[in-house]
Design a protein around this motif. Sequence first.
Motif, short mmCIF file in Angstrom:
data_model
loop_
_atom_site.label_atom_id
_atom_site.label_comp_id
_atom_site.label_asym_id
_atom_site.label_seq_id
_atom_site.Cartn_x
_atom_site.Cartn_y
_atom_site.Cartn_z
N GLU B 277 0.84 -1.19 0.00
CA GLU B 277 0.00 0.00 0.00
C GLU B 277 0.88 1.24 0.00
OE1 GLU B 277 -2.30 0.64 3.55
OE2 GLU B 277 -3.68 1.99 2.51
N ALA B 278 0.61 2.15 -0.92
CA ALA B 278 1.37 3.41 -0.96
C ALA B 278 0.40 4.56 -0.74
CB ALA B 278 2.05 3.57 -2.31
N LYS B 279 0.77 5.46 0.15
CA LYS B 279 -0.01 6.68 0.34
C LYS B 279 0.92 7.85 0.09
CE LYS B 279 -3.98 5.49 2.89
NZ LYS B 279 -4.93 5.96 3.89
N ASN B 280 0.50 8.73 -0.77
CA ASN B 280 1.40 9.78 -1.26
C ASN B 280 0.72 11.14 -1.12
OD1 ASN B 280 3.17 7.63 -2.63
ND2 ASN B 280 1.16 7.31 -3.55
N ILE B 281 1.42 12.05 -0.48
CA ILE B 281 0.90 13.41 -0.32
C ILE B 281 1.96 14.34 -0.91
CG2 ILE B 281 0.08 15.15 1.30
CD1 ILE B 281 -0.09 12.46 3.21
N LEU B 282 1.57 15.08 -1.91
CA LEU B 282 2.57 15.84 -2.66
C LEU B 282 2.22 17.31 -2.69
CD1 LEU B 282 2.71 13.25 -5.54
CD2 LEU B 282 4.30 13.44 -3.65
N ASP B 283 3.20 18.11 -2.29
CA ASP B 283 2.99 19.56 -2.25
C ASP B 283 4.01 20.22 -3.17
OD1 ASP B 283 1.90 21.93 -1.48
OD2 ASP B 283 2.24 21.66 0.66
N GLY B 284 3.87 21.51 -3.38
CA GLY B 284 4.84 22.27 -4.18
C GLY B 284 4.98 21.70 -5.57
N ASN B 285 6.21 21.59 -6.00
CA ASN B 285 6.48 21.01 -7.32
C ASN B 285 6.93 19.55 -7.21
OD1 ASN B 285 6.23 23.27 -9.25
ND2 ASN B 285 7.74 24.17 -7.89
N LEU B 313 -2.82 15.44 -4.04
CA LEU B 313 -2.00 16.54 -4.53
C LEU B 313 -2.43 17.82 -3.81
CD1 LEU B 313 -2.06 15.77 -8.38
CD2 LEU B 313 -0.53 14.88 -6.62
N LEU B 314 -1.49 18.44 -3.12
CA LEU B 314 -1.82 19.66 -2.37
C LEU B 314 -1.55 20.90 -3.20
CD1 LEU B 314 -0.35 18.84 1.16
CD2 LEU B 314 -2.68 18.52 0.35
N HIS B 315 -0.95 20.73 -4.34
CA HIS B 315 -0.60 21.88 -5.17
C HIS B 315 -0.80 21.49 -6.63
CE1 HIS B 315 1.83 25.12 -6.90
NE2 HIS B 315 1.70 25.73 -5.74
N GLU B 316 -1.17 22.47 -7.43
CA GLU B 316 -1.45 22.15 -8.84
C GLU B 316 -0.19 21.72 -9.61
OE1 GLU B 316 -1.40 26.81 -10.35
OE2 GLU B 316 -3.29 25.70 -10.23
N ASP B 317 0.99 22.07 -9.10
CA ASP B 317 2.21 21.68 -9.80
C ASP B 317 2.77 20.34 -9.32
OD1 ASP B 317 2.20 23.98 -11.32
OD2 ASP B 317 3.30 25.13 -9.82
N ALA B 318 2.16 19.76 -8.31
CA ALA B 318 2.64 18.46 -7.82
C ALA B 318 2.19 17.36 -8.78
CB ALA B 318 2.09 18.19 -6.43
N TYR B 319 2.96 16.26 -8.78
CA TYR B 319 2.69 15.21 -9.77
C TYR B 319 2.94 13.83 -9.15
CZ TYR B 319 3.43 12.39 -14.00
OH TYR B 319 3.37 11.41 -14.97
N MET B 320 2.06 12.93 -9.42
CA MET B 320 2.24 11.56 -8.91
C MET B 320 2.37 10.60 -10.08
SD MET B 320 2.44 9.65 -6.24
CE MET B 320 2.91 7.92 -6.39
N ALA B 321 3.48 9.89 -10.10
CA ALA B 321 3.66 8.83 -11.10
C ALA B 321 3.34 7.51 -10.43
CB ALA B 321 5.09 8.85 -11.63
N ALA B 322 2.12 7.04 -10.59
CA ALA B 322 1.71 5.79 -9.94
C ALA B 322 1.51 4.73 -11.02
CB ALA B 322 0.43 6.00 -9.16
N THR B 341 -5.71 9.29 -7.58
CA THR B 341 -5.08 10.57 -7.26
C THR B 341 -6.19 11.61 -7.09
OG1 THR B 341 -3.15 10.02 -8.57
CG2 THR B 341 -3.46 12.33 -8.09
N GLY B 342 -6.11 12.40 -6.04
CA GLY B 342 -7.14 13.40 -5.81
C GLY B 342 -6.59 14.58 -5.04
N GLN B 343 -7.51 15.38 -4.56
CA GLN B 343 -7.12 16.56 -3.78
C GLN B 343 -7.86 16.53 -2.46
OE1 GLN B 343 -8.32 19.36 -6.68
NE2 GLN B 343 -6.35 19.42 -7.69
N LEU B 344 -7.46 17.41 -1.56
CA LEU B 344 -8.19 17.50 -0.30
C LEU B 344 -9.61 17.99 -0.58
CD1 LEU B 344 -5.62 19.05 2.18
CD2 LEU B 344 -6.33 16.68 2.01
N ASP B 345 -10.53 17.49 0.21
CA ASP B 345 -11.93 17.83 0.02
C ASP B 345 -12.20 19.22 0.61
OD1 ASP B 345 -14.69 18.07 0.25
OD2 ASP B 345 -14.97 15.90 0.58
#
Lengths: 254, 404
Positions: B277-285, B313-322, B341-345
Amino acid sequence: MSNNKNEKVLEIKDVHAKIGNKEILKGLSLDLEPGKVHAIMGPNGAGKSTLSKTIVGHYDVEMSGGDIIYKGKSIKDWEPEERALEGIFLSFQHPVEIPGVNNAYFLRTAVNAKRKHEGKEELNAAEFLREMKKYLELLGMKSDMISRSLNEGFSGGEKKRNEILQMMMLEPDVIILDEIDSGLDIDALRAVSEGINRMKDGKRSFLVITHYSRILDYIEPDYIHVLKDGKVIKTAGPELVAQLEEHGYDAIEE
Amino acid sequence: MTLTINNLKKKSKDEIAQMLGLTDDLPPSKEAALERLAELGIPTKKSEEYRYFDVESLLDKSYEVHLHVPKEPKIGEKIVIENGVIIEVPKGMRVYYDQCDALDLTHYDPIYYLSHLLAPHVIKIDLDGDAEVELVHRYTHSGALLPYRIVLFNQENRHATVYETFETEEISESLILYGYDMHIAKDSTLRLIKTQSMDENRYAMISSNRIKVNDHANAIIKTFDLGGDHALQLLKVDLGTYSHIDAGHLLYLNHQAKRGTVSKINHIGEHSTSQQEAKNILDGNARGIFDALIKVEHSAKWTKAHQNSKAILLHEDAYMAAKPQLEIYIDELEASHGATTGQLDRKQIFYLQSRGISYVEARKMLVIAFANTLIETVKDTRHQERIQKAFEKAFYAGHKELKR
């Protein structure tokens, strides 16, 4: 806050507000007096929920005109948390579920944020639990509800009780109850109403937003405001409820 | 000596040996490693396992190869490895230098072989009994290439735990090539809890690991990768009969970070099970990586394999390669995989704000709620709290400039 009859705790002045491109509030004016219960009634789509959202600074709502004055200050540009810290509380019609955020942890964070804002000592875990337990019993809430995730898997009644628990712990000055009676059975309605009535101290103001008069049997209003097409079209005493029950909203003229 | 790893590209085995200064008679394991490295080649941006990681720019830099000189470790409470040298060992624990005698010759990662070739020896750790040990890695050199490897053994029928953390001084521009060869004994359990908080521009890391889970054994691998910079952990896991791996990866990245996990879990034995299980929280770039393959071999009947990646994704420039993948050669199994992949509600944030909680704190509560299902799998509360604190520190580092 004094109990002066002419004092207004919240003044909504000629407010125009949009959700998306649609104007919902069209010059709405309303004053809330300290210590009074104001009921807002009106047909579907009149703008009742938009009014509550506008007061608390919901992101959906764009205020395009007018002002909201709270304790003498304009709050229309304040962040939602600033409004809450200053004592405005909205009990949501549909409280959101937040999996993974522990109910007690959330409430303690909120209570301590407010205490800090007021320059008071923050409550430690034991003090907080002691304080909260007083209210749980009154509201008929099971103690396991506080250790669960915030509103996750709660029934409609449990969610509303949880809203009232938050209200009691946060001790706000202006309380907005948006359709607090929706989805409640008689027992839950009684428990929730008892909680609300306990909060009446002659200083706090209540804005009770409702479709039906049932809740007003439990929370006695001082004023009834009828909202239609984004405006308050009539303000009267509690006797207006019976008239509305008999003739409906269509019979009310501006 | 200085080394630019990209200069090893497209070189023959002998040329690589010469460039790495491996001219003496090499032990068989190093000979084999040389052969595999020449065969696989130095990774490029086109290499499948490095395609989301900025490997070329890291390997293009010139580093001072830091050759570790063994010294007598002091007795302490933890295992401390500073710049690849053992400097502290708990009393009675067997931690020593040795040659690697069990190299995996089927590893997919060329850096696995390169780090074995560059490291003059491996650090062997024998975990006796139901050991519970803290392992601290410390780096103090700037501009250094630091290759070292750990070979880890535990005992049959025992349950050992390693809590691994990383420290650094004010260094910059270093590259750490490091990893485990982990041999999990029959009927045993080995738990590895890794917490790696990284600041921007201190060091980059490629951690290339091999985990052999013997019959009826359990591997519990939880990795908490927080903060900035560049780091990739590559795992190759081989599962024996009735063996199990429970792998959890939490990423919280900010700024320009590029970090994540590339893994290949091979179900070889019957009735083997894997849960990843991977949980990923990505901010900034930041860019998060979860490129994970579960392969079920012909021999691995009645296996169970489940794999999942969730990203916020906490920022529009963040990216997840899953990229979760299953490669299955049999019918008798239970398997699933997925990625979201989603954003905070926004509704949830507003609800918290409406109770007087600031925007930043509301975001923190929600990302911690998301991360907590993994953090709570660390049963020891002291370590759980340590991870939570490291998580909060990384969160606030990414929210410094955010007023509300």
